[in-house]
Design a protein around this motif. Structure first.
Motif, PDB file in Angstrom:
ATOM      1  N   MET A   1       0.853  -1.185   0.000  1.00 40.68           N
ATOM      2  CA  MET A   1       0.000   0.000   0.000  1.00 40.68           C
ATOM      3  C   MET A   1       0.892   1.240   0.000  1.00 40.68           C
ATOM      4  N   THR A   2       1.241   1.687  -1.211  1.00 41.88           N
ATOM      5  CA  THR A   2       2.150   2.828  -1.330  1.00 41.88           C
ATOM      6  C   THR A   2       1.625   3.875  -2.299  1.00 41.88           C
ATOM      7  N   ASP A   3       0.314   3.989  -2.426  1.00 40.46           N
ATOM      8  CA  ASP A   3      -0.260   4.974  -3.335  1.00 40.46           C
ATOM      9  C   ASP A   3      -0.015   6.380  -2.781  1.00 40.46           C
ATOM     10  N   PRO A   4       0.602   7.294  -3.568  1.00 40.21           N
ATOM     11  CA  PRO A   4       0.898   8.640  -3.067  1.00 40.21           C
ATOM     12  C   PRO A   4      -0.354   9.489  -2.827  1.00 40.21           C
ATOM     13  N   LYS A   5      -1.536   9.008  -3.243  1.00 37.27           N
ATOM     14  CA  LYS A   5      -2.774   9.761  -2.996  1.00 37.27           C
ATOM     15  C   LYS A   5      -3.386   9.424  -1.636  1.00 37.27           C
ATOM     16  N   ILE A   6      -2.729   8.518  -0.885  1.00 36.25           N
ATOM     17  CA  ILE A   6      -3.243   8.130   0.426  1.00 36.25           C
ATOM     18  C   ILE A   6      -2.116   8.253   1.441  1.00 36.25           C
ATOM     19  N   LYS A   7      -2.379   8.937   2.562  1.00 42.07           N
ATOM     20  CA  LYS A   7      -1.348   9.088   3.595  1.00 42.07           C
ATOM     21  C   LYS A   7      -2.006   9.155   4.977  1.00 42.07           C
ATOM     22  N   ASN A   8      -1.167   9.095   5.978  1.00 40.01           N
ATOM     23  CA  ASN A   8      -1.605   9.201   7.377  1.00 40.01           C
ATOM     24  C   ASN A   8      -2.688   8.184   7.735  1.00 40.01           C
ATOM     25  N   ILE A   9      -2.472   6.953   7.357  1.00 38.69           N
ATOM     26  CA  ILE A   9      -3.449   5.901   7.656  1.00 38.69           C
ATOM     27  C   ILE A   9      -3.329   5.496   9.125  1.00 38.69           C
ATOM     28  N   GLU A  10      -4.442   5.560   9.823  1.00 35.76           N
ATOM     29  CA  GLU A  10      -4.507   5.116  11.211  1.00 35.76           C
ATOM     30  C   GLU A  10      -5.658   4.131  11.328  1.00 35.76           C
ATOM     31  N   SER A  11      -5.452   3.084  12.136  1.00 35.36           N
ATOM     32  CA  SER A  11      -6.532   2.106  12.301  1.00 35.36           C
ATOM     33  C   SER A  11      -6.747   1.804  13.772  1.00 35.36           C
ATOM     34  N   SER A  12      -7.990   1.458  14.087  1.00 35.98           N
ATOM     35  CA  SER A  12      -8.310   0.997  15.438  1.00 35.98           C
ATOM     36  C   SER A  12      -9.227  -0.212  15.318  1.00 35.98           C
ATOM     37  N   LEU A  13      -9.001  -1.170  16.183  1.00 33.85           N
ATOM     38  CA  LEU A  13      -9.775  -2.413  16.170  1.00 33.85           C
ATOM     39  C   LEU A  13     -11.126  -2.179  16.824  1.00 33.85           C
ATOM     40  N   LEU A  14     -12.197  -2.524  16.097  1.00 31.74           N
ATOM     41  CA  LEU A  14     -13.542  -2.421  16.644  1.00 31.74           C
ATOM     42  C   LEU A  14     -14.053  -3.763  17.136  1.00 31.74           C
ATOM     43  N   SER A  15     -13.682  -4.845  16.432  1.00 29.07           N
ATOM     44  CA  SER A  15     -14.140  -6.178  16.821  1.00 29.07           C
ATOM     45  C   SER A  15     -13.247  -7.232  16.186  1.00 29.07           C
ATOM     46  N   ASP A  16     -13.014  -8.301  16.930  1.00 30.24           N
ATOM     47  CA  ASP A  16     -12.336  -9.468  16.364  1.00 30.24           C
ATOM     48  C   ASP A  16     -12.999 -10.741  16.884  1.00 30.24           C
ATOM     49  N   ASN A  17     -14.323 -10.680  17.063  1.00 29.78           N
ATOM     50  CA  ASN A  17     -15.081 -11.825  17.581  1.00 29.78           C
ATOM     51  C   ASN A  17     -15.064 -13.012  16.637  1.00 29.78           C
ATOM     52  N   TYR A  18     -15.264 -12.770  15.376  1.00 33.83           N
ATOM     53  CA  TYR A  18     -15.317 -13.857  14.403  1.00 33.83           C
ATOM     54  C   TYR A  18     -14.339 -13.570  13.272  1.00 33.83           C
ATOM     55  N   TYR A  19     -14.496 -12.395  12.685  1.00 36.37           N
ATOM     56  CA  TYR A  19     -13.532 -11.862  11.736  1.00 36.37           C
ATOM     57  C   TYR A  19     -13.084 -10.522  12.300  1.00 36.37           C
ATOM     58  N   ILE A  20     -12.453  -9.689  11.500  1.00 35.63           N
ATOM     59  CA  ILE A  20     -11.872  -8.455  12.038  1.00 35.63           C
ATOM     60  C   ILE A  20     -12.564  -7.230  11.451  1.00 35.63           C
ATOM     61  N   LEU A  21     -13.034  -6.370  12.326  1.00 37.57           N
ATOM     62  CA  LEU A  21     -13.644  -5.102  11.940  1.00 37.57           C
ATOM     63  C   LEU A  21     -12.771  -3.987  12.483  1.00 37.57           C
ATOM     64  N   LYS A  22     -12.262  -3.137  11.572  1.00 37.77           N
ATOM     65  CA  LYS A  22     -11.413  -2.015  11.963  1.00 37.77           C
ATOM     66  C   LYS A  22     -11.994  -0.710  11.441  1.00 37.77           C
ATOM     67  N   LYS A  23     -11.643   0.356  12.142  1.00 34.44           N
ATOM     68  CA  LYS A  23     -11.974   1.710  11.701  1.00 34.44           C
ATOM     69  C   LYS A  23     -10.683   2.342  11.188  1.00 34.44           C
ATOM     70  N   PHE A  24     -10.725   2.853   9.960  1.00 32.79           N
ATOM     71  CA  PHE A  24      -9.563   3.490   9.344  1.00 32.79           C
ATOM     72  C   PHE A  24      -9.830   4.978   9.144  1.00 32.79           C
ATOM     73  N   SER A  25      -8.845   5.782   9.497  1.00 29.09           N
ATOM     74  CA  SER A  25      -8.854   7.215   9.209  1.00 29.09           C
ATOM     75  C   SER A  25      -7.652   7.463   8.306  1.00 29.09           C
ATOM     76  N   PHE A  26      -7.841   8.263   7.266  1.00 31.38           N
ATOM     77  CA  PHE A  26      -6.750   8.495   6.330  1.00 31.38           C
ATOM     78  C   PHE A  26      -6.978   9.794   5.563  1.00 31.38           C
ATOM     79  N   ASP A  27      -5.901  10.324   5.016  1.00 35.44           N
ATOM     80  CA  ASP A  27      -5.978  11.494   4.150  1.00 35.44           C
ATOM     81  C   ASP A  27      -5.945  11.004   2.708  1.00 35.44           C
TER      82      ASP A  27
END
Length: 194
Positions: free
Chosen positions: A1-27
């Protein structure tokens, strides 16, 4: 993931009960040259594979019918869905997955399959990529009654129906699974059973 149109990616885990649900914030760099901050929830359940099983001699296809809670919650009165045979890769390659799932779900041991394409299932919220296959079956490939794995609490009804009936179900809006619709249309366009 090195696209110059995307930067400052931050993630937080919301759930990992069965599969994984994350919240991503990015520019994200818009086409007008302006940077905007965006937020997306992304569900990572791994990749899957599905197969349309067809018999050229009998002009039939094998589909499955099973309960799907998300559809029950969204206007499917009994939650039952007619689908192709499909499953998660579970660390297998896509071909091994559809061969395994075919035997577990519908009871046929396939000799060979053909990959026809791959596509993202719901790219706005899921990472899942589906690998689509077709495979010809014959009666002598039947090794069990299928129905899924008891330890996975699967309760799968096996439907062997004429291809013309499957297309009629499609045309009458009785098939609501996108994967199944796509592979039935593929079979129709490529005249697999004509």
């Amino acid at each position: 993931m090195t696209d110059p149109k995307i930067k400052n990616i931050e993630s937080s885990l919301l759930s990992d009960n069965y599969y994984i649900l994350k919240k991503f914030s990015f520019d994200f760099l818009m086409s007008n040259g302006k940077w905007v901050n965006q937020m997306r929830e992304v569900y990572d359940r791994g990749d899957g594979a599905g197969i349309l099983l067809y018999n050229t001699l009998k002009k039939t296809v094998i589909l499955t019918k099973q309960f799907r809670m998300p559809t029950y919650l969204n206007e499917n009165p009994d939650g039952m869905l007619v689908e192709i045979c499909a499953g998660m890769l579970d660390k297998d390659n896509p071909e091994a997955c559809v061969i395994r799932e075919t035997e577990e779900e519908v009871g046929y041991k396939l000799k060979e399959v053909k990959k026809v394409f791959e596509a993202y299932s719901s790219p706005g919220v899921m990472t899942e990529k589906m690998h689509f296959f077709i495979g010809e079956y014959t009666d002598d490939m039947k090794v069990s009654s299928g129905g899924g794995l008891e330890e996975e609490h699967e309760d799968i009804e096996v439907l062997e129906i004429p291809f013309s009936e499957a297309i009629e179900m499609l045309n009458q809006g009785e098939i609501h699974d996108t994967r199944t619709i796509v592979l039935l249309q593929y079979a129709q366009i490529h005249r697999l059973l004509c």
